[in-house]
Structure formats: structure tokens, C-alpha cells
Design an enzyme around this catalytic site. Structure first.
Site, mmCIF file in Angstrom:
data_model
loop_
_atom_site.group_PDB
_atom_site.id
_atom_site.type_symbol
_atom_site.label_atom_id
_atom_site.label_comp_id
_atom_site.label_asym_id
_atom_site.label_seq_id
_atom_site.Cartn_x
_atom_site.Cartn_y
_atom_site.Cartn_z
ATOM 1 N N SER A 27 4.923 -22.232 -6.832
ATOM 2 C CA SER A 27 4.116 -21.257 -6.911
ATOM 3 C C SER A 27 3.320 -21.384 -5.485
ATOM 4 O O SER A 27 2.639 -21.056 -5.048
ATOM 5 C CB SER A 27 3.080 -19.961 -7.706
ATOM 6 O OG SER A 27 3.002 -21.423 -8.540
ATOM 7 N N ASN A 114 -3.267 -22.358 -17.944
ATOM 8 C CA ASN A 114 -3.704 -20.918 -18.576
ATOM 9 C C ASN A 114 -4.827 -20.770 -18.027
ATOM 10 O O ASN A 114 -4.953 -19.480 -17.339
ATOM 11 C CB ASN A 114 -2.720 -21.183 -19.594
ATOM 12 C CG ASN A 114 -1.447 -20.940 -20.348
ATOM 13 O OD1 ASN A 114 -1.162 -21.339 -19.128
ATOM 14 N ND2 ASN A 114 -1.126 -21.235 -21.004
ATOM 15 N N THR A 159 -6.789 26.057 4.789
ATOM 16 C CA THR A 159 -6.043 25.623 3.563
ATOM 17 C C THR A 159 -3.422 25.423 3.790
ATOM 18 O O THR A 159 -4.284 27.085 4.363
ATOM 19 C CB THR A 159 -6.306 26.441 2.310
ATOM 20 O OG1 THR A 159 -6.120 27.056 2.927
ATOM 21 C CG2 THR A 159 -8.134 26.171 2.181
ATOM 22 N N HIS A 160 -3.189 25.367 2.921
ATOM 23 C CA HIS A 160 -1.651 25.138 2.990
ATOM 24 C C HIS A 160 -1.417 24.905 4.370
ATOM 25 O O HIS A 160 -0.822 25.361 4.594
ATOM 26 C CB HIS A 160 -1.334 27.111 2.784
ATOM 27 C CG HIS A 160 -2.105 27.523 1.641
ATOM 28 N ND1 HIS A 160 -1.212 27.130 -0.352
ATOM 29 C CD2 HIS A 160 -2.909 27.497 0.816
ATOM 30 C CE1 HIS A 160 -2.001 27.141 -0.850
ATOM 31 N NE2 HIS A 160 -3.073 27.721 -0.763
ATOM 32 N N SER A 281 6.993 4.373 23.452
ATOM 33 C CA SER A 281 8.472 4.554 23.673
ATOM 34 C C SER A 281 9.943 3.734 24.547
ATOM 35 O O SER A 281 9.452 3.644 26.439
ATOM 36 C CB SER A 281 9.471 5.795 23.371
ATOM 37 O OG SER A 281 10.645 6.005 23.428
ATOM 38 N N LYS A 287 6.406 9.470 25.828
ATOM 39 C CA LYS A 287 5.669 9.577 24.999
ATOM 40 C C LYS A 287 4.148 8.340 24.073
ATOM 41 O O LYS A 287 3.941 7.398 25.601
ATOM 42 C CB LYS A 287 6.393 8.784 23.696
ATOM 43 C CG LYS A 287 7.870 9.194 23.108
ATOM 44 C CD LYS A 287 7.304 10.648 22.140
ATOM 45 C CE LYS A 287 7.144 10.653 21.392
ATOM 46 N NZ LYS A 287 8.082 9.888 20.842
ATOM 47 N N ASN A 289 2.514 7.216 21.400
ATOM 48 C CA ASN A 289 3.095 7.247 19.650
ATOM 49 C C ASN A 289 1.422 6.874 19.172
ATOM 50 O O ASN A 289 0.935 5.654 19.568
ATOM 51 C CB ASN A 289 4.253 6.771 19.528
ATOM 52 C CG ASN A 289 5.281 6.871 19.920
ATOM 53 O OD1 ASN A 289 5.455 8.255 20.023
ATOM 54 N ND2 ASN A 289 5.907 6.782 20.351
ATOM 55 N N GLU A 294 -0.110 6.208 11.523
ATOM 56 C CA GLU A 294 1.276 5.635 10.729
ATOM 57 C C GLU A 294 1.594 4.544 10.118
ATOM 58 O O GLU A 294 2.139 4.778 9.053
ATOM 59 C CB GLU A 294 2.139 6.142 11.254
ATOM 60 C CG GLU A 294 2.433 6.564 12.980
ATOM 61 C CD GLU A 294 4.117 6.844 13.719
ATOM 62 O OE1 GLU A 294 4.730 7.762 13.992
ATOM 63 O OE2 GLU A 294 3.718 6.299 14.765
ATOM 64 N N GLN A 326 2.504 -15.029 -13.320
ATOM 65 C CA GLN A 326 2.836 -16.010 -11.960
ATOM 66 C C GLN A 326 2.394 -14.876 -11.013
ATOM 67 O O GLN A 326 2.857 -14.988 -9.759
ATOM 68 C CB GLN A 326 3.715 -16.996 -12.344
ATOM 69 C CG GLN A 326 3.996 -17.943 -10.788
ATOM 70 C CD GLN A 326 4.666 -19.077 -10.282
ATOM 71 O OE1 GLN A 326 3.987 -20.523 -11.192
ATOM 72 N NE2 GLN A 326 5.614 -19.496 -10.165
HETATM 73 N N1 ARG Z 1 1.426 -21.749 -10.991
HETATM 74 C C1 ARG Z 1 1.337 -21.125 -12.891
HETATM 75 C C2 ARG Z 1 1.216 -19.366 -12.475
HETATM 76 O O1 ARG Z 1 0.695 -18.836 -11.357
HETATM 77 C C3 ARG Z 1 -0.067 -21.587 -13.086
HETATM 78 C C4 ARG Z 1 0.218 -21.590 -14.918
HETATM 79 C C5 ARG Z 1 1.125 -22.166 -15.009
HETATM 80 N N2 ARG Z 1 0.722 -22.622 -16.137
HETATM 81 C C6 ARG Z 1 2.460 -23.094 -17.191
HETATM 82 N N3 ARG Z 1 2.058 -23.254 -18.694
HETATM 83 N N4 ARG Z 1 3.487 -23.104 -16.641
HETATM 84 O O2 ARG Z 1 0.877 -18.451 -13.369
#
Ligand code: ARG
Length: 469
Positions: A27, A114, A159-160, A281, A287, A289, A294, A326
Site C-alpha cells: 500500500s 492494526n 418548479t418542474h 471546441s 463554442k 463550454n 460539468e 487496506q
Molecule cells: N497497510 C495496512 C493497511 O493499510 C496496514 C495494516 C496491516 N496489518 C496487517 N495485519 N497486515 O491496512
């Protein structure tokens, strides 16, 4: 160190992680964004461990010093992140241990990733929520300024999507300021519920070591502490709540976007956006835009998607931590970036928006949005509303047949429909009169709009102060 235990958790493994799996589960690509929170959390944790005599004061000082150096390196873009080390937590811890040895290896005492990641996410949501609130205040001020600048402009209310009754353009714009006031309050609730510290929950069940969670919470400026460790590491309510508040905010911006897009069309021609906020455009030379509204409308789908994704991720998760969690990050981070950017851009867009007063006025005059006022005129002269409604309806019907509007009828013609009509009837159906007369609390009258502007300005000041902005 052998190949197999390069990982901080490598002890019980005989093989190294498959390279593709490394890539799949890492991650770091997105959670490096949490480095400040992670380091703040670790500094507080180390201070607590030392105070509790779980580590020495010497180790604490080395840890804190090392972490600050790592933070400076990341700040300057000089830190090497490794996918092999999975996430921000292990990247920082490994770098620390490489530099200060044993002391670094003691930092993770009485802690799990955790509760560590939960802590980082709480800190991040709290910080970002305040930034979002600041931008909401700014946009609300831009809306109020826009309303105040054009406080006499009359347009048809719909309205509408059919012309309904004359209103002040300012009244229409202030409706959005009121929505933003609720958004601010909603994010305040998000902040308050995110203001609870998970650290000390360990992996799931707490720790055998004599930690002091009150102290860590104090150092990190948390209002409360989770009192169930399983809940602490499993809870992502605050992420869902942030995304829900973000989605509602975007829905508001999207509705205004839709209206601005309509108003920019030749068919309405109520406003014109600044050239600097539009694009042309590649094929059609004429145009101009309205890309910005949007895109805001388009990005709303994306933020709502992140909320759905988070709800779906958590909906069948057993306690406590599962790696599924994660997946809480990318959607949240993207939602944060999207709403902050949208709020910023929108304030600018409003600033440069020109109001086509004459076109709005024509849309009121060349139609029958004053028909209710005609009916109300007779009510004031004692006729039951149902009867006045029917007479006014007949007059509208006959005007349409003659190709004229209510203002084009003479008083004598009016008198043929009811003897209660008098010389002042034409005055009573003028757009200014229609607007001024809707003076019931919260109505569109000049006075009510003035009152709204004042109360918004007061509340904007209070809101700003409440978040220390
Ligand atoms: N990268 C993990 C997350 O974002 C961190 C926690 C990982 N914990 C584990 N028991 N593998 O959730």
C-alpha cells in the site's frame, strides 16, 4: 540478515514473498501520504513507552530524533520508499532501525500495525476534515457575496423546471449557502466522531505491557479513547461518515453546477462564465463550454462511488482487522482531493460569473409567474383562495389565447372577471411587488433576503472561529 527475514515479520517464513504478491499487497504507493500522521503517532507512542519505563529515556530520545530526521527527508522528497516493505509503517520503522539499531527495534513494542494504521487514519481524517470545513466556509462566503452583489435581481423561480413565481436571484443563490451551512455542521460531526484514539488496542485484544493510553491520547490531542480494542481496530465508521458527508456536499455542488450549466445555455442565457473558466471546441468555432461545473457534476459520481465502495468493503467483514480494510485509503484520499479541489474551483467560478439581469427579467415579464399574486390579490379582498385560483386561471387561459401577458390587461378588463379588482391590480402583479410581498419568514422578499445575508455572515464568522481558521 538472511533473504527470508528481510521482512519485519519474516521470522516464521521459509520462503520470500513472491514478487507479484509483494506488488499486489503493498500500500506504500498510496499510504505514504500518511507519513506525517505515522511519525506523529510514533513519537507520542515512544514518549509514552518511556514514561511507563517500557523503554529507556535514551531509546526514546534516539527514536524521536531519528523519526524527525526521516520526516525531514520525506518532506524534501529524499526518502526511498520500498514496495517490499509494504506500507508506510514498515518503511519508516525499517529506516529508523537501520539508522539507530536496537532503539528503533523497540518502537513497535505494545503496538500492532492494526492500531497504528487506525491511528494514522483518524489523525488524517481529523486534519483533512478541518481543511474541508475551511473551504466550505470560503465557498459559502463566495455565495453570500454573490447574493449580496446582486440583491435586487429578479428571476423566475422554477418548479418542474417550469416558471413558477418571481424570486430574487439572491434568494436562489442563498439556498445553496444554507446547504453548505449543513455541510459544515455535518463535517463537524465527522470530526467529533473521528476524535477518538484507537492506539493501544494492539493487534486486536490490547497488550500485556503497562501502557498509558490516556497519555498518548493527550499527546495526540484526542478527545476520547476507544474502550473496546476489537472495535478500535475494526471501526471504519469515520471513513464512511466522511465519505457520506463528502457525497452530500458534492450532490449540493452538482445541483448548482447543473443550474449554472442550464443558465449558460442560449435557451436560458441567465449567466455568463468568465472566459478563463471555460473551454472551446476543436471543431465548432462558436463554442464556449462550461467545463468546470460539468466536471464538478461528473466528479460527484466518483465521490458517491467511493462511499459505496467503502460500505460494501466493510459490510460482511468479521472482526477484527482484515486486509480488506487496506482498501479504505485510495477512495478516501481521492474523495478528499476531489472535494477540496471542487470547493476551491467553485468559489473562483462564482467570482467570475456575470449575471444577465435583463434576460432574467424578461423571463419573468414574458410569462405568467405572477399568476399566484393575482390570485392572492383577490384573497386579500376576501374571496376564498380556491375561487381566486380559478379566476386567475381563467384570466391566464384567455391571455394565452390573445397572445398577451397579465401586465397587458387593462383594469376594466380585469373588472369583467371580478368586481373585486381595482386600479391597484397592475401594481400588485409587478415583479418587484410580487417579490416584496413574499415577506413570510424565509420567503424571497428583499427584507428576508437581507436577513439571510446578515445571518449567514454572522454564522460564517462563528464557524470560522470554531475551527480556528
Ligand atoms: N497497510 C495496512 C493497511 O493499510 C496496514 C495494516 C496491516 N496489518 C496487517 N495485519 N497486515 O491496512
Amino acid at each position: 540478515m538472511t533473504d527470508t527475514n528481510k521482512k519485519l515479520w519474516g521470522g516464521r517464513f521459509e520462503k520470500t514473498t513472491d514478487e507479484m504478491i509483494n506488488e499486489f499487497q503493498a500500500s506504500i504507493g498510496f499510504d505514504k501520504r500518511l507519513y506525517r500522521e505515522d511519525i506523529d503517532g510514533s513519537i507520542a507512542h515512544a514518549a509514552m513507552l518511556a514514561k511507563q519505563k517500557i523503554i529507556s529515556d535514551d531509546d526514546r530520545d534516539r527514536i524521536i530524533d531519528g523519526l524527525k530526521k526521516i520526516r525531514a527527508e520525506i518532506d524534501e522528497g529524499k526518502f526511498d520508499f520500498s514496495v517490499e516493505l509494504e506500507d508506510i509503517h514498515m518503511n519508516i520503522e525499517k529506516a529508523l532501525t537501520d539508522r539507530i539499531g536496537d532503539a528503533g527495534a523497540r518502537l513497535h513494542t505494545a503496538r500492532s500495525r492494526n492500531d497504528q494504521v487506525a491511528l494514522d487514519m483518524h489523525l488524517h481524517v481529523k486534519r483533512q476534515t478541518r481543511e474541508v470545513q475551511r473551504l466550505i466556509v470560503d465557498l459559502r462566503r463566495a455565495l453570500v457575496d454573490c447574493a449580496s452583489k446582486h440583491r435586487d435581481v429578479i428571476m423566475p423561480g422554477y418548479t418542474h423546471l417550469q416558471r413558477a413565481q418571481p424570486i430574487l436571484f439572491a434568494h436562489h443563490i442563498l439556498a445553496y449557502a444554507s446547504m453548505l451551512a449543513r455541510d459544515f455542521a455535518r463535517f463537524d460531526g465527522v470530526y467529533r466522531r473521528a476524535d477518538i484514539m484507537p492506539l493501544g488496542a494492539g493487534a486486536l485484544a490490547g497488550t500485556t505491557l503497562p501502557i498509558d493510553r490516556q497519555m498518548t491520547a493527550r499527546l495526540l490531542d484526542f478527545d476520547r479513547i476507544y474502550d473496546n480494542s476489537l472495535d478500535a481496530v475494526s471501526d471504519r465508521d469515520y471513513v464512511m461518515e466522511f465519505l457520506a458527508a463528502a457525497s452530500i456536499l458534492m450532490v449540493h455542488l452538482s445541483r448548482l453546477s447543473e443550474e449554472i450549466i442550464l443558465w449558460c445555455s442560449r435557451e436560458f442565457s441567465f449567466v455568463e462564465l468568465d472566459d478563463a473558466h471555460c473551454t472551446g471546441s476543436s471543431m465548432m468555432p462558436q463554442k464556449k463550454n462550461p467545463d468546470v461545473p460539468e466536471l464538478v457534476r461528473g466528479k460527484t459520481g466518483r465521490v458517491i462511488g467511493h462511499l459505496m465502495s467503502m460500505l460494501t468493503t466493510v459490510k460482511a467483514l468479521p472482526l477484527a482487522y482484515n486486509k480488506d480494510l487496506q482498501e479504505d485509503k485510495e477512495g478516501l484520499f481521492d474523495a478528499i482531493d476531489t472535494i477540496k479541489f471542487s470547493l476551491l474551483v467553485f468559489a473562483q467560478l462564482l467570482d467570475g460569473m456575470k449575471i444577465k439581469v435583463e434576460n432574467m427579467r424578461r423571463a419573468v415579464e414574458e410569462d405568467f409567474s405572477n399568476a399566484t399574486d393575482l390570485a392572492d390579490y383577490l384573497v386579500r379582498r376576501g374571496m376564498p383562495f380556491r375561487e381566486t385560483h380559478s379566476i386567475a386561471g381563467r384570466i391566464v387561459h384567455d391571455c394565452i389565447a390573445r397572445g398577451i401577458y397579465l401586465k397587458d390587461m387593462t383594469v376594466d378588463e380585469y373588472k369583467k372577471y371580478s368586481p373585486l379588482f381595482d386600479d391597484d391590480v397592475l401594481e400588485a402583479i409587478k415583479p418587484e411587488t410580487c417579490v416584496a410581498n413574499r415577506n413570510s419568514l424565509g420567503g424571497t422578499s428583499y427584507r428576508q433576503v437581507e436577513r439571510q445575508i446578515e445571518s449567514h455572515r454572522k454564522q460564517i464568522d462563528e464557524d470560522r472561529k470554531s475551527i480556528g481558521a
